[in-house]
Design a protein around this motif. Structure first.
Motif, PDB file in Angstrom:
ATOM      1  N   SER A  28       0.746  -1.153  -0.018  1.00 18.26           N
ATOM      2  CA  SER A  28       0.019   0.132   0.034  1.00 18.26           C
ATOM      3  C   SER A  28       0.697   1.247  -0.127  1.00 18.26           C
ATOM      4  O   SER A  28       0.369   2.270  -0.664  1.00 18.26           O
ATOM      5  N   THR A  29       1.894   1.223   0.834  1.00 23.29           N
ATOM      6  CA  THR A  29       2.811   2.431   0.916  1.00 23.29           C
ATOM      7  C   THR A  29       3.453   2.622  -0.400  1.00 23.29           C
ATOM      8  O   THR A  29       3.733   3.696  -0.840  1.00 23.29           O
ATOM      9  N   ALA A  30       4.065   1.676  -0.935  1.00 21.54           N
ATOM     10  CA  ALA A  30       4.786   1.568  -2.151  1.00 21.54           C
ATOM     11  C   ALA A  30       4.245   2.030  -3.381  1.00 21.54           C
ATOM     12  O   ALA A  30       4.868   2.558  -4.200  1.00 21.54           O
ATOM     13  N   SER A  31       2.818   1.672  -3.126  1.00 24.29           N
ATOM     14  CA  SER A  31       2.012   2.153  -4.393  1.00 24.29           C
ATOM     15  C   SER A  31       1.485   3.564  -4.597  1.00 24.29           C
ATOM     16  O   SER A  31       0.528   3.662  -5.330  1.00 24.29           O
ATOM     17  N   ALA A  32       1.861   4.372  -3.525  1.00 21.10           N
ATOM     18  CA  ALA A  32       1.520   5.769  -3.804  1.00 21.10           C
ATOM     19  C   ALA A  32       1.698   6.345  -5.228  1.00 21.10           C
ATOM     20  O   ALA A  32       2.433   6.197  -5.774  1.00 21.10           O
ATOM     21  N   ALA A  33       0.504   7.010  -5.590  1.00 17.66           N
ATOM     22  CA  ALA A  33       0.476   7.467  -7.187  1.00 17.66           C
ATOM     23  C   ALA A  33       1.296   8.593  -7.301  1.00 17.66           C
ATOM     24  O   ALA A  33       1.284   9.650  -6.541  1.00 17.66           O
ATOM     25  N   THR A 233       8.321  11.239  -3.610  1.00 20.87           N
ATOM     26  CA  THR A 233       9.075  12.492  -3.937  1.00 20.87           C
ATOM     27  C   THR A 233       8.444  13.328  -5.253  1.00 20.87           C
ATOM     28  O   THR A 233       8.537  14.555  -5.186  1.00 20.87           O
ATOM     29  N   ALA A 234       8.206  12.552  -6.170  1.00 23.68           N
ATOM     30  CA  ALA A 234       7.494  13.135  -7.289  1.00 23.68           C
ATOM     31  C   ALA A 234       6.361  13.882  -7.169  1.00 23.68           C
ATOM     32  O   ALA A 234       6.083  15.132  -7.733  1.00 23.68           O
ATOM     33  N   LEU A 235       5.426  13.350  -6.499  1.00 23.05           N
ATOM     34  CA  LEU A 235       4.066  14.313  -6.216  1.00 23.05           C
ATOM     35  C   LEU A 235       4.307  15.408  -5.215  1.00 23.05           C
ATOM     36  O   LEU A 235       3.753  16.664  -5.368  1.00 23.05           O
ATOM     37  N   THR A 241       5.702  22.923  -6.789  1.00 26.26           N
ATOM     38  CA  THR A 241       5.831  23.880  -8.045  1.00 26.26           C
ATOM     39  C   THR A 241       4.118  24.406  -8.209  1.00 26.26           C
ATOM     40  O   THR A 241       4.097  25.568  -8.201  1.00 26.26           O
ATOM     41  N   PHE A 242       3.424  23.637  -7.830  1.00 21.68           N
ATOM     42  CA  PHE A 242       1.919  24.076  -7.988  1.00 21.68           C
ATOM     43  C   PHE A 242       1.624  25.103  -6.947  1.00 21.68           C
ATOM     44  O   PHE A 242       1.070  26.327  -7.377  1.00 21.68           O
TER      45      PHE A 242
END
Length: 273
Positions: A28-33, A233-235, A241-242
């Protein structure tokens, strides 16, 4: 033999269950979008509070509404996806994030070192600010002016501590059991000023506009950030930036004015964690 076999089977079942639980949490933790995965799914799932207006409340149809929901809507629009608002509470905010029930928390979440051990934070997008509030007609420009003013506060609150430390000796500080009682003291004229947060300011602006209550002195600001799972980190980078964009183009200030009755002031800096 039967007893040993039974123990063995029970032991195996326990280990299997524990292993499955660990695997579930890990997966669950690893699959964060990531932003790309959210775009592919077509939906952004955002955890928001519904018991802390005007940051997080409900509308006439009992749907999530408030400052945080508006920020979430802009984030979904930026990603080009639908928005799914997921009600959360103070205690379950982090568990919802870490078990992948949501992609991001936008839930008046104060940025602290302790919380940063479990989640990633964005830069601040809002602040819970504590002020000395008073009518526009009352001349208060700094702490030295408080000596001639009666101030109401909730006993042992952050604002009580801050005002007590700041106010000149002899200042009349009236302490009440809670914010609601202190607020009523201001409305009824028992005190001339009030130590309270921007949520109270929003309530006064909406319900008692003729009082013309405004911030006189800023006592403290709590930086609130979006939160993500540690691996995402990507999100986090996308969100930073947003946030910079909507602060620069004025959209964040419009949201603040809608819910708090005033333009957005300068956001507090990212706390050192």
């Amino acid at each position: 033999m039967t007893i040993l076999n039974s123990i063995t089977r029970r032991g195996f079942a326990t280990l299997f269950a524990a292993g499955m639980t660990t695997a579930f949490l890990s997966t669950s933790t690893a699959s964060a979008a990531t932003p790309d995965e959210i775009k592919q799914s077509g939906t952004l799932r955002v955890g928001v509070l519904v018991d802390y207006p005007p940051f997080g409340g409900t509308d006439a149809n009992q749907q999530p509404a408030g400052y945080d929901a508006d920020v979430a809507a802009l984030l979904a629009k930026s990603l080009g996806v639908k928005l799914e608002l997921v009600p959360v509470t103070g205690p379950n905010r982090i568990p919802y994030l870490l078990t992948n029930k949501i992609d991001v928390l936008i839930a008046t979440f104060g940025i602290t070192a302790e919380r940063a051990k479990q989640v990633l934070f964005s830069n601040p997008y809002s602040a819970l600010t504590i002020y000395v509030l008073a009518p526009k007609s009352l001349k208060v420009k700094g702490p030295e002016d408080l000596k001639s003013v009666s101030i109401g506060v909730a006993r042992a609150s952050t604002q009580d501590t801050a005002i007590t430390a700041m106010a000149p000796q002899g200042t009349e500080i009236k302490r009440f059991d809670d914010d609601a009682t202190a607020l009523q003291a201001l409305i009824s004229g028992q005190v001339q000023a009030l130590g309270a947060s921007n949520t109270i300011l929003a309530q006064l602006t909406k319900d008692y506009p003729k009082m013309e209550i405004e911030p006189k002195i800023t006592l403290k600001s709590q930086a609130n950030g979006m939160a993500f799972s540690k691996s995402n980190t990507a999100l986090q980078e996308y969100a930073n930036t947003f946030i910079a964009e909507i602060e620069k183009n004025g959209e964040l200030s419009k949201i603040n004015e809608r819910w708090f009755g005033a333009p957005l002031g300068e956001l507090p800096p990212m706390p050192k964690l």
